[in-house]
Write an enzyme that holds these catalytic residues in place. Structure first.
Site, PDB file in Angstrom:
ATOM      1  N   ARG A 137       0.836  -1.217   0.000  1.00 46.50           N
ATOM      2  CA  ARG A 137       0.000   0.000   0.000  1.00 46.50           C
ATOM      3  C   ARG A 137       0.866   1.262   0.000  1.00 46.50           C
ATOM      4  O   ARG A 137       0.583   2.241   0.690  1.00 46.50           O
ATOM      5  CB  ARG A 137      -0.928   0.046   1.216  1.00 46.50           C
ATOM      6  CG  ARG A 137      -2.000  -0.981   1.247  1.00 46.50           C
ATOM      7  CD  ARG A 137      -3.011  -0.800   0.110  1.00 46.50           C
ATOM      8  NE  ARG A 137      -4.138  -1.671   0.261  1.00 46.50           N
ATOM      9  CZ  ARG A 137      -4.153  -2.934  -0.113  1.00 46.50           C
ATOM     10  NH1 ARG A 137      -3.092  -3.481  -0.664  1.00 46.50           N
ATOM     11  NH2 ARG A 137      -5.233  -3.670   0.052  1.00 46.50           N
ATOM     12  N   SER A 183     -10.401  -0.326   2.991  1.00 44.34           N
ATOM     13  CA  SER A 183      -9.658  -0.435   4.255  1.00 44.34           C
ATOM     14  C   SER A 183      -9.200   0.953   4.699  1.00 44.34           C
ATOM     15  O   SER A 183      -8.520   1.640   3.948  1.00 44.34           O
ATOM     16  CB  SER A 183      -8.417  -1.298   4.074  1.00 44.34           C
ATOM     17  OG  SER A 183      -8.767  -2.559   3.581  1.00 44.34           O
ATOM     18  N   GLU A 199      -4.621   4.394   6.130  1.00 38.85           N
ATOM     19  CA  GLU A 199      -4.266   4.115   4.741  1.00 38.85           C
ATOM     20  C   GLU A 199      -4.868   5.173   3.820  1.00 38.85           C
ATOM     21  O   GLU A 199      -4.346   5.506   2.768  1.00 38.85           O
ATOM     22  CB  GLU A 199      -4.810   2.721   4.399  1.00 38.85           C
ATOM     23  CG  GLU A 199      -4.039   1.996   3.340  1.00 38.85           C
ATOM     24  CD  GLU A 199      -4.684   2.177   1.994  1.00 38.85           C
ATOM     25  OE1 GLU A 199      -4.003   2.730   1.121  1.00 38.85           O
ATOM     26  OE2 GLU A 199      -5.842   1.798   1.817  1.00 38.85           O
TER      27      GLU A 199
END
Ligand code: EPU
Length: 335
Positions: free
Chosen positions: A160, A235, A331
């Protein structure tokens, strides 16, 4: 160039945050974008809006990337090389690939957002990351207005993560992404537990890329809220990576704590498990909350503000830290 004033960004972010852009423009070509960047001092770039939490109105010019088009660069016996403009919808592109029988992206089906944002956070799901198929990323340097190009290695991809989230954050606008995909001998990635059981349910032994895509779509639909119905950004946190020594100590206290191996000294712990185990899964605050089927996803049920969601995210960070001594990194990009 059609610059509009006082535009709601609700339709431009998957969280559905109703904030305003003082000035807004949608650009459909590389040169239109270059032109604007040369004139404007400060800009905020929005594309699929699937990885942002907007907590306030935006006073500088908001540029929506709407540059479309797919071109074939080269074909070999087993591979196809494509360049896709940043404004293409990710899932439409994946579907197009599957219809042409081009393999490599099927595990990344149904991920919201545009092609241009996929490399920024190196989107990943069910055992595949987009970095595995990217050969090149092209863009414009915001300050100089110059064309820039990055090889796969230069993108510095990680979990990520990429150079576009680190050193080049807010410095480069991605305009196109190039991919190398398989035409034959597809590499089928079905080892992820949920995919295996989905295929088993359908009695599929030798899955095609279409079978994998369909399995992924059905898993995602069963676990993740559809942003068109319930605002969310997938997420909200990354899965934390911790030292094995720390993990073993935690295991004594919490024998069921799951982990995935990362290196000799580190493991990844699912943030969803940590959040569920501080009792936040499915928590509902009326207009916002934590998704009932996947604790890693924060949701906007209607009229929540970005500040509400951000406050909840900070509270979760605090509680996870208190119980497990683990820091959860957000994130999603917060504005
Ligand atoms: N879990 C729980 N409770 C929950 C959710 C998860 O206990 O509410 C635990 C379970 O042990 C489960 C494990 O977490 O087996 C893994 O859950 P899941 O398969 O849903 O994956 P994840 O690690 O929570 C990651 C990605 C997702 C991606 C899936 C599948 C991150 C931050 N998230 O989630 O990506 O779809 O794997 O590959 O790495 C996204 O980035 O927006 C996203 C949805």
């Amino acid at each position: 160039m059609n610059i509009q004033e006082h535009i709601s960004l609700k339709e431009y972010n998957t969280f559905g945050m109703h904030v305003y852009a003082k000035r807004f423009v949608s650009v459909s070509s590389f040169f239109a974008l270059k032109n604007i960047l040369e004139k404007e001092k400060e800009v905020y770039i929005i594309s699929g809006g699937s990885n942002i939490l907007l907590t306030k109105d935006i006073s500088c010019l908001v540029i929506h990337i709407d540059i479309k088009g797919i071109s074939i660069d080269k074909e070999e016996e087993n591979y196809i090389y494509l360049t896709v403009n940043a404004g293409e919808h990710w899932h439409d592109f994946v579907n197009w690939c599957i219809a042409q029988n081009y393999g490599g992206l099927e595990n990344l089906s149904l991920i919201p957002g545009y092609v241009g944002t996929a490399p920024i956070q190196n989107i990943g799901a069910y055992g595949v990351e987009v970095k595995d198929a990217i050969t090149k990323v092209e863009g414009i340097d915001i300050k100089s207005g110059k064309r820039v190009s990055f090889s796969n290695t230069a993108c510095n991809f990680g979990y990520r993560n990429s150079i576009f989230k680190q050193k080049l954050k807010n410095k480069v606008v991605i305009t196109a992404v190039s991919f190398k995909l398989t035409k034959t001998k597809h590499v089928i990635n079905s080892s992820y537990g949920a995919i295996e059981s989905e295929l088993k349910k359908k009695n599929i032994v030798n899955p095609s890329i279409k079978d994998i895509s369909e399995a992924v779509i059905s898993i995602r639909k069963s676990k993740l809220p559809d942003p068109k119905k319930i605002g969310n950004s997938g997420s909200f946190f990354k899965n934390p990576v911790i030292a094995i020594t720390k993990y073993e100590a935690l295991q004594k206290q919490f024998p069921k704590i799951p982990s995935y191996p990362i290196s000799e000294n580190e493991v990844k712990v699912p943030a969803g498990w940590l959040i569920e185990n501080i009792g936040y899964k499915g928590k509902n605050y009326g207009t916002y909350g934590v998704h009932e089927k996947q604790a890693l996803v924060l949701v906007n049920y209607g009229d929540a503000s970005g500040k509400d969601i951000y406050r909840l995210a900070q509270e979760i960070q605090k509680e996870v830290e208190k119980k497990f001594g683990i820091h959860l990194e957000m994130e999603v990009n917060i504005l």
